[in-house]
Design a protein around this motif. Structure first.
Motif, mmCIF file in Angstrom:
data_model
loop_
_atom_site.group_PDB
_atom_site.id
_atom_site.type_symbol
_atom_site.label_atom_id
_atom_site.label_comp_id
_atom_site.label_asym_id
_atom_site.label_seq_id
_atom_site.Cartn_x
_atom_site.Cartn_y
_atom_site.Cartn_z
ATOM 1 N N LEU A 60 0.896 -1.241 -0.049
ATOM 2 C CA LEU A 60 0.037 -0.217 -0.188
ATOM 3 C C LEU A 60 0.879 1.355 0.027
ATOM 4 N N TYR A 61 1.841 1.091 0.717
ATOM 5 C CA TYR A 61 2.824 2.283 0.926
ATOM 6 C C TYR A 61 3.450 2.599 -0.249
ATOM 7 N N SER A 62 4.049 1.537 -1.222
ATOM 8 C CA SER A 62 4.843 1.842 -2.183
ATOM 9 C C SER A 62 3.789 2.232 -3.287
ATOM 10 N N ALA A 63 2.456 1.714 -3.402
ATOM 11 C CA ALA A 63 1.697 2.262 -4.302
ATOM 12 C C ALA A 63 1.239 3.846 -4.162
ATOM 13 N N LEU A 64 0.961 4.061 -2.780
ATOM 14 C CA LEU A 64 0.637 5.548 -2.420
ATOM 15 C C LEU A 64 1.780 6.324 -2.782
ATOM 16 N N SER A 65 2.838 6.106 -2.577
ATOM 17 C CA SER A 65 4.005 6.951 -2.931
ATOM 18 C C SER A 65 4.094 7.146 -4.333
ATOM 19 N N ILE A 67 1.638 6.976 -6.375
ATOM 20 C CA ILE A 67 0.482 7.856 -6.777
ATOM 21 C C ILE A 67 0.764 9.237 -6.408
ATOM 22 N N VAL A 68 1.355 9.503 -5.299
ATOM 23 C CA VAL A 68 1.604 10.806 -4.826
ATOM 24 C C VAL A 68 2.572 11.636 -5.715
ATOM 25 N N CYS A 69 3.703 10.777 -5.896
ATOM 26 C CA CYS A 69 4.825 11.301 -6.752
ATOM 27 C C CYS A 69 4.121 11.735 -8.154
ATOM 28 N N THR A 71 1.238 12.490 -9.119
ATOM 29 C CA THR A 71 0.481 13.518 -8.815
ATOM 30 C C THR A 71 1.109 14.884 -9.136
#
Lengths: 309, 109, 85
Positions: A60-65, A67-69, A71
Motif C-alpha cells: 500500500l505504501y509503495s502504491a501510495l508513494s 501515486i503521490v509522486c 500527482t
C-alpha cells in the motif's frame, strides 16, 4: 545495447560497485572496511511475525508513494507548460514591480547593488524571517545534540568508534591555515561591509567568516575560541543582531517605508556609508550567519561549544 | 603592431592549450588510476600546473588590469590549498593503514 | 540560451539523479558538492553573483563539512582516526 565504456564506468561508480575489477588489497580507502562493517548488520533482518500485515502495508505504501509522486510531477509539469516560453518576445518581463525596482531603487533605497536594495529594503521582513530560521535551526540542534557535562566540567561525549579527531598534529596544515584563516576572515568582513556596493551581503559574507572559524578550529583546536565563544556569547550576539534588525526595520516601516521620509539619510550612492539601513542590516545578518555556521560545526563534531554554561 | 599582437595571441593560446591538456589529463587520471595516491597526484597536477598555465594564458591575452590581478590571487590561493589537501589525503591514507603505494597493510595484532 | 548553460543544466540533472541513485553516502555528498558548484556557475552566467557566492560558500563548503562531520560521528567514514587516542 552495449553502453559506452565511460558511461558504464560512471554508472558503476554511482551504484557503488567496484569501477574496475581490482584485487581486494588495492581498493579505495574506505571500501574494504565498509564491507566488513556492513555484513553483520544484515543478519538481524529476520522476518517478523506480522508478515502478512507488513507486506500489505508496504505494498500500500509503495502504491501510495507512486501515486503521490506522479500527482506532484503531473501538477508541476502542467503548471510549467502554462508558463510563457523562456526568453520569448511577448513575456511580461516589464511588469510594474520589476520596472519600479530597476528605475527607482537608487533613489529610494540608495544602494548601487540593486539586489541588496531589494532583499534588505523592499523585502526586509523576508530576510528577517530567513535569519530567524537559522536561529531556530541552531536551537533545535542544541536541543538534539548538546552533550551533557561530567562532574569535572568536561563534555560527556559517548565514545563512538570514530570521534572526529580534533586538532591533527600536522605542521603543514597548520601553516596553511595560519595564512589562509586571516585572509578568509578579512574577505568575509569585506563581503559583508561591501554588500550594498557589490555582489555579496550578509549571508555569503557570514558563511565565509564561519568557514574561516571552522578552519581555525580544525587546525589549532578550540580551546582558545571556547573561552570567547560560549553559549551565552552566541545567545547575546544572535539576540542583539535580530533585535537590532527588527527595531531598525520597524522604525523604517512605521514611518511609512516605500520611499517616504523616515529620517534616515541615504547618503551618496557608491560611498561606504550610504544606502540608509542596508549596511547595519547586512552586519546583523552576517553576525547571525557566521555564529550559526560555527555553532553547527561544533555541535555536530563535539556536541557543544564554550567552557562556561 | 599587428605582429606583436599575433605573437601575444599565439603565446596565450599555446599556454591555454597546455593548461587544458593538463586539466584533461587530471580528469582522465582521476577516473583511470587505481589507488588513491595516484589519483591524488593526477588531481594535484591539474589543480596547480593546469590552473597556472590557463590563468597565465588568460593574463597574456587580456593584459594586466584589476581583473587579471584577481586571477593571480586565485592561482596563489589554489597553490596554498591544493597541495595541503593532497597532503591531508595522503595522511589519512597512512593513518587508515595503507602503504604509500595504495596497498592495505596486513598487520596482525 | 547559449550552449554553456545547456551543458551545465544537463550536468545538473545528471548530478541530481546520481545523488538519488547512489548508495554510498560519501559519494552522494561529493556529488552534491559538485551539484552546488555547477549551480554556482549557472547563477554566475544568469547574472546574479550574490547567489553564486552564497551557493559556493554554503552549498559546496559548509554543507559538505557538516555532512562529513556527521558521517564521521556515526562511523561511516574514517574508521581508525579516533581509536588512536
Amino acid at each position: 545495447m552495449k553502453l559506452p565504456r565511460f558511461l558504464a564506468v560512471f554508472l558503476n561508480w554511482v551504484e557503488g560497485e567496484e569501477v574496475f575489477p581490482v584485487p581486494e588489497q588495492a581498493s579505495g580507502p574506505f571500501h574494504s572496511e565498509r564491507i566488513k562493517k556492513a555484513d553483520p548488520k544484515k543478519k538481524p533482518q529476520t522476518p517478523g511475525r506480522k508478515k502478512d500485515h507488513s507486506k500489505l502495508l508496504s505494498a500500500l505504501y509503495s502504491a501510495l508513494s507512486v501515486i503521490v509522486c506522479l500527482t506532484v510531477i503531473l501538477t508541476l509539469l502542467t503548471t510549467v507548460s502554462w508558463l510563457p516560453r523562456f526568453g520569448g518576445d511577448h513575456n511580461p518581463v516589464e511588469n510594474e514591480v520589476y520596472t519600479r525596482y530597476v528605475e527607482r531603487e537608487l533613489e529610494e533605497a540608495g544602494a548601487v547593488n540593486t539586489v541588496a536594495g531589494m532583499i534588505l529594503d523592499y523585502r526586509a521582513f523576508d530576510t528577517l524571517g530567513e535569519s530567524n530560521v537559522l536561529f531556530i535551526a541552531v536551537c533545535s540542534v542544541i536541543i538534539l545534540l548538546r552533550a551533557d557535562r561530567k562532574k569535572d566540567g568536561s563534555l560527556n561525549i559517548p565514545e563512538l568508534e570514530s570521534t572526529p579527531e580534533e586538532k591533527p598534529d600536522d605542521i603543514i596544515f597548520r601553516c596553511a591555515a595560519m595564512i589562509l584563516m586571516p585572509v578568509g576572515l578579512v574577505f568575509g568582513i569585506y563581503v559583508v561591509l561591501n554588500g550594498h556596493l557589490s555582489a555579496g551581503g550578509g549571508f555569503s559574507g557570514g558563511a565565509i567568516i564561519g568557514a574561516s572559524m571552522i578552519l581555525y578550529v580544525r587546525a589549532f583546536g578550540s580551546e582558545k575560541l571556547d573561552k570567547v565563544f560560549t553559549f551565552s556569547t552566541y545567545k547575546w550576539i544572535t539576540f542583539a543582531a535580530l533585535i537590532t534588525y527588527t527595531l531598525l526595520k520597524t522604525w523604517s516601516f512605521y514611518t511609512g517605508a516605500n520611499g517616504l521620509e523616515s529620517g534616515i539619510p541615504l547618503g551618496k550612492p557608491g560611498a561606504i556609508l550610504s544606502a540608509g539601513l542596508i549596511l547595519p542590516l547586512n552586519i546583523c545578518v552576517g553576525l547571525v550567519v557566521a555564529c550559526t555556521m560555527y555553532a553547527f560545526y561544533s555541535l555536530f563534531s563535539k556536541g557543544g561549544f564554550g567552557n562556561g554554561q | 603592431m599587428t605582429v606583436l599582437e599575433w605573437i601575444r595571441f599565439l603565446i596565450g593560446a599555446a599556454l591555454m592549450l597546455g593548461g587544458s591538456f593538463f586539466m584533461i589529463t587530471a580528469v582522465i587520471g582521476n577516473f583511470r588510476f587505481r589507488n588513491a595516491p595516484c589519483r591524488m597526484h593526477a588531481a594535484g597536477l591539474g589543480d596547480t600546473l593546469g590552473i597556472l598555465l590557463l590563468f597565465v594564458g588568460l593574463l597574456i591575452l587580456c593584459g594586466l588590469s584589476v581583473f587579471t590581478l584577481k586571477l593571480i590571487i586565485i592561482v596563489l590561493l589554489l597553490w596554498m590549498t591544493s597541495p595541503v589537501a593532497s597532503h591531508m589525503i595522503m595522511r589519512m591514507q597512512i593513518e587508515n593503514g595503507f602503504t604509500p603505494d595504495g596497498r592495505k597493510e596486513n598487520k596482525k595484532k | 540560451m547559449n550552449l554553456a548553460v545547456v551543458f551545465l543544466l544537463t550536468f545538473l540533472i545528471v548530478c541530481a539523479a546520481s545523488v538519488a541513485l547512489t548508495k554510498d553516502p560519501l559519494k552522494a555528498i561529493l556529488i552534491q558538492m559538485g551539484f552546488s558548484t555547477i549551480m554556482a556557475a549557472i547563477w554566475l552566467i544568469l547574472e546574479s553573483p550574490d547567489l553564486a557566492i552564497t551557493e559556493a560558500a554554503v552549498g559546496a563548503g559548509v554543507t559538505g563539512i557538516l555532512f562529513f562531520v556527521t558521517l564521521r560521528r556515526i562511523g561511516l567514514i574514517g574508521g581508525k582516526a579516533g581509536k588512536k587516542k
